[in-house]
Design a protein around this motif. Structure first.
Motif, PDB file in Angstrom:
ATOM      1  N   HIS A  68      -0.403   0.849  -0.689  1.00  0.00           N
ATOM      2  CA  HIS A  68      -0.277  -0.595  -0.424  1.00  0.00           C
ATOM      3  C   HIS A  68       0.538  -0.886   0.832  1.00  0.00           C
ATOM      4  O   HIS A  68       0.305  -1.885   1.498  1.00  0.00           O
ATOM      5  CB  HIS A  68       0.346  -1.306  -1.631  1.00  0.00           C
ATOM      6  CG  HIS A  68      -0.576  -1.332  -2.812  1.00  0.00           C
ATOM      7  ND1 HIS A  68      -0.147  -1.369  -4.109  1.00  0.00           N
ATOM      8  CD2 HIS A  68      -1.932  -1.283  -2.880  1.00  0.00           C
ATOM      9  CE1 HIS A  68      -1.184  -1.356  -4.916  1.00  0.00           C
ATOM     10  NE2 HIS A  68      -2.284  -1.298  -4.193  1.00  0.00           N
ATOM     11  N   LEU A  86      -7.677   6.531  -3.834  1.00  0.00           N
ATOM     12  CA  LEU A  86      -6.884   6.332  -2.609  1.00  0.00           C
ATOM     13  C   LEU A  86      -6.316   7.644  -2.091  1.00  0.00           C
ATOM     14  O   LEU A  86      -6.354   7.925  -0.884  1.00  0.00           O
ATOM     15  CB  LEU A  86      -5.741   5.356  -2.892  1.00  0.00           C
ATOM     16  CG  LEU A  86      -6.183   3.928  -3.210  1.00  0.00           C
ATOM     17  CD1 LEU A  86      -5.087   3.176  -3.945  1.00  0.00           C
ATOM     18  CD2 LEU A  86      -6.576   3.199  -1.928  1.00  0.00           C
ATOM     19  N   HIS A 146      -8.286   4.308  -9.804  1.00  0.00           N
ATOM     20  CA  HIS A 146      -7.902   3.648  -8.552  1.00  0.00           C
ATOM     21  C   HIS A 146      -6.971   4.507  -7.679  1.00  0.00           C
ATOM     22  O   HIS A 146      -7.262   4.747  -6.498  1.00  0.00           O
ATOM     23  CB  HIS A 146      -7.251   2.303  -8.884  1.00  0.00           C
ATOM     24  CG  HIS A 146      -6.827   1.533  -7.691  1.00  0.00           C
ATOM     25  ND1 HIS A 146      -7.709   1.112  -6.724  1.00  0.00           N
ATOM     26  CD2 HIS A 146      -5.591   1.111  -7.284  1.00  0.00           C
ATOM     27  CE1 HIS A 146      -7.053   0.465  -5.788  1.00  0.00           C
ATOM     28  NE2 HIS A 146      -5.767   0.450  -6.107  1.00  0.00           N
ATOM     29  N   HIS A 182      -8.241   0.743   0.868  1.00  0.00           N
ATOM     30  CA  HIS A 182      -8.627   0.181  -0.439  1.00  0.00           C
ATOM     31  C   HIS A 182     -10.088  -0.264  -0.444  1.00  0.00           C
ATOM     32  O   HIS A 182     -10.784  -0.122  -1.443  1.00  0.00           O
ATOM     33  CB  HIS A 182      -7.743  -1.024  -0.783  1.00  0.00           C
ATOM     34  CG  HIS A 182      -6.552  -0.679  -1.605  1.00  0.00           C
ATOM     35  ND1 HIS A 182      -5.542   0.114  -1.148  1.00  0.00           N
ATOM     36  CD2 HIS A 182      -6.222  -1.006  -2.893  1.00  0.00           C
ATOM     37  CE1 HIS A 182      -4.623   0.248  -2.099  1.00  0.00           C
ATOM     38  NE2 HIS A 182      -5.015  -0.419  -3.169  1.00  0.00           N
ATOM     39  N   ASP A 228      -0.975   4.861  -5.356  1.00  0.00           N
ATOM     40  CA  ASP A 228      -1.392   3.469  -5.149  1.00  0.00           C
ATOM     41  C   ASP A 228      -0.273   2.671  -4.469  1.00  0.00           C
ATOM     42  O   ASP A 228      -0.507   1.969  -3.473  1.00  0.00           O
ATOM     43  CB  ASP A 228      -1.762   2.849  -6.507  1.00  0.00           C
ATOM     44  CG  ASP A 228      -2.422   1.488  -6.372  1.00  0.00           C
ATOM     45  OD1 ASP A 228      -2.981   1.198  -5.295  1.00  0.00           O
ATOM     46  OD2 ASP A 228      -2.391   0.715  -7.348  1.00  0.00           O
TER      47      ASP A 228
HETATM   48 ZN    ZN Z   1      -4.137  -0.388  -5.013  1.00  0.00          ZN
END
Ligand code: ZN
Ligand code: NZQ
Length: 402
Positions: free
Chosen positions: A204, A290, A286, A272, A200
């Motif tokens: 980003h 990804l 989550h 995302h 994650d």
């Molecule tokens: Zn995220």
């Protein structure tokens, strides 16, 4: 570079042992505090007991709302807001990963929100836009999971299971007053959660790195530094779960990845937008949603931004470019990244998540509803169409016949 306005008022208390200072930090915010966390606290139970004890020592009356489920639902937010109103809560503490912190943030805003809480959430909904909240209870965030960076940003991601949608509230009032980022709290994190968190954090900045503006060398260096830090330290943390320095580096990288510093003026998160649909349709965690998409995204779109992918290979994945064609360097970088994700133990295909090829149209339709702009494309540089998404999802190796 794009023009930008930058504002981030969150006071950060960073480092091992910082939880001990929570009484002092919270006492300026009122006498009645509500701790928001998971239904099942698991290893966080002892942290929570310590937290409550420290608050009580300062004369704070502590209430608890332990109802945050993974990917918090809007119905939980409404319940939490009612709970805070009924108990005249002065401030809220979010204890947990993104799900607990985002629930705390959305609840704090919903307390004052006029109308249905789901209206706070940005979603295209066939052109119905959000009405963001303007006021929230003061908040403190305590993340024991280095991933979402919610502790230092103005975002809260909320799901609506009835609509099968997941989107975000974006409002200045969602900035916490303080974040207590204590790597000791992450020592109990199991390997899989540690790896998902790393995926994650990387996503980003990677998403902006490969899909954002050109000519932003400072931002790109910052993004590369964050990715390298996460890659190096997640290996260390997985090999030695008690390595506090590795845990600290993962936490600070996670916070910096999405607190605005790494990417001002450049906020594309197209992967995302697709990944959120894997969660709302299939309940995927989550970070795993990804990791399953990132390699396919890169393979599908690498030829559109060769310089970005070349730099990623050399500066992040440390590919030696000497004597190699540009395309060979790019492919080696993507392969090394995919291998890295595999080694840390996160999925790199839809098949591993049990997502079938026949599910692709529904995923695309979800992305279109929530995230496509008025020109019917997913905003990024260059924009992505529904047909591009179909190709990318097929490259992500779904289960069954395509
Ligand atoms: Zn995220
Ligand atoms: O319930 P158990 O098994 O105990 O597991 C908990 C939790 O359910 C476990 N956990 C957390 N800290 C732990 C721990 N286990 C042991 N030791 C610890 N110290 O982790 C499980 C997963 O937690 P969750 O909060 O769901 O994970 P995460 O931090 O990945 O948050 C995901 C949510 O944040 C949103 C996501 O969409 C998702 O809803 N995001 C929020 C963002 C933001 N506000 O800026 C940005 C992100 O991109 C993301 O979209």
């Amino acid at each position: 570079m794009n023009n930008f306005d930058f504002y981030n008022p969150v006071r950060v208390h960073f480092g091992a042992g910082q939880l001990e200072n929570i009484g002092e930090i919270a006492s300026g915010l009122g006498r009645r505090g509500c701790v928001v966390s998971y239904k099942d606290l698991g290893p966080l139970e002892s942290v929570c007991d310590r937290l409550i004890g420290l608050l009580k020592q300062k004369g704070i009356t502590v209430f608890t709302f332990f109802n945050a489920e993974p990917n918090p639902d809007i119905s939980t937010i409404e319940l939490g807001a009612e709970f805070c109103r009924d108990n005249s809560i002065d401030f809220v503490i979010g204890l947990g990963g993104g799900s607990a912190m985002d629930a705390a943030k959305a609840i704090s805003a919903a307390v004052y929100y006029d109308g249905e809480a789901w209206n706070m959430v940005y979603s295209r909904h066939d052109e119905v836009k959000a009405v963001p909240p303007e006021k929230a209870l003061p908040m403190i965030m305590i993340p024991p999971l280095p991933a979402t960076g919610s502790e230092m940003n103005q975002c809260s991601v909320v799901s609506n299971r009835a609509l099968k949608e997941k989107s975000y509230i974006w409002a200045e009032c969602l900035y916490p007053k303080a974040a207590v980022i204590d790597p000791e709290l992450t020592l109990t994190l199991p390997s899989y959660q540690t790896a998902c968190a790393a995926a994650d954090s990387i996503s980003h900045v990677l998403e902006i790195y490969i899909n954002g503006e050109e000519d932003t060398p400072l931002q790109h260096s910052f993004q590369e530094g964050i990715m390298r830090t996460v890659i190096d330290n997640v290996h260390l943390a997985l090999a030695e779960p008690g390595n506090i320095n590795a845990r600290a580096n993962l936490q600070w990288a996670a916070t910096c990845a999405i607190n605005g510093w790494a990417s001002p003026g450049d906020a594309w998160t197209p992967i995302h937008q697709v990944a959120h649909n894997l969660t709302s349709l299939y309940g995927i965690a989550h970070g795993a949603s990804l990791s399953a998409l990132m390699p396919a995204w890169m393979k599908t779109f690498k030829s559109r931004r060769t310089s970005r992918y070349f730099n990623f290979a050399v500066n992040v994945m440390r590919v030696n470019p000497e004597g190699k064609e540009e395309t060979a360097v790019i492919d080696e970088g993507i392969k090394k990244f995919e291998d890295f994700l595999r080694v840390i133990g996160v999925p790199v295909s839809l098949k591993e998540l049990g997502i079938p090829a026949r599910g692709i149209p529904e995923i695309i339709s979800g992305v279109r509803t929530v995230s496509f702009n008025g020109e019917d494309v997913l905003s990024c540089n260059p924009p992505v169409t529904a047909e591009d998404l179909r190709l990318m999802l097929e490259n992500a190796d779904p289960a069954g016949e395509i």
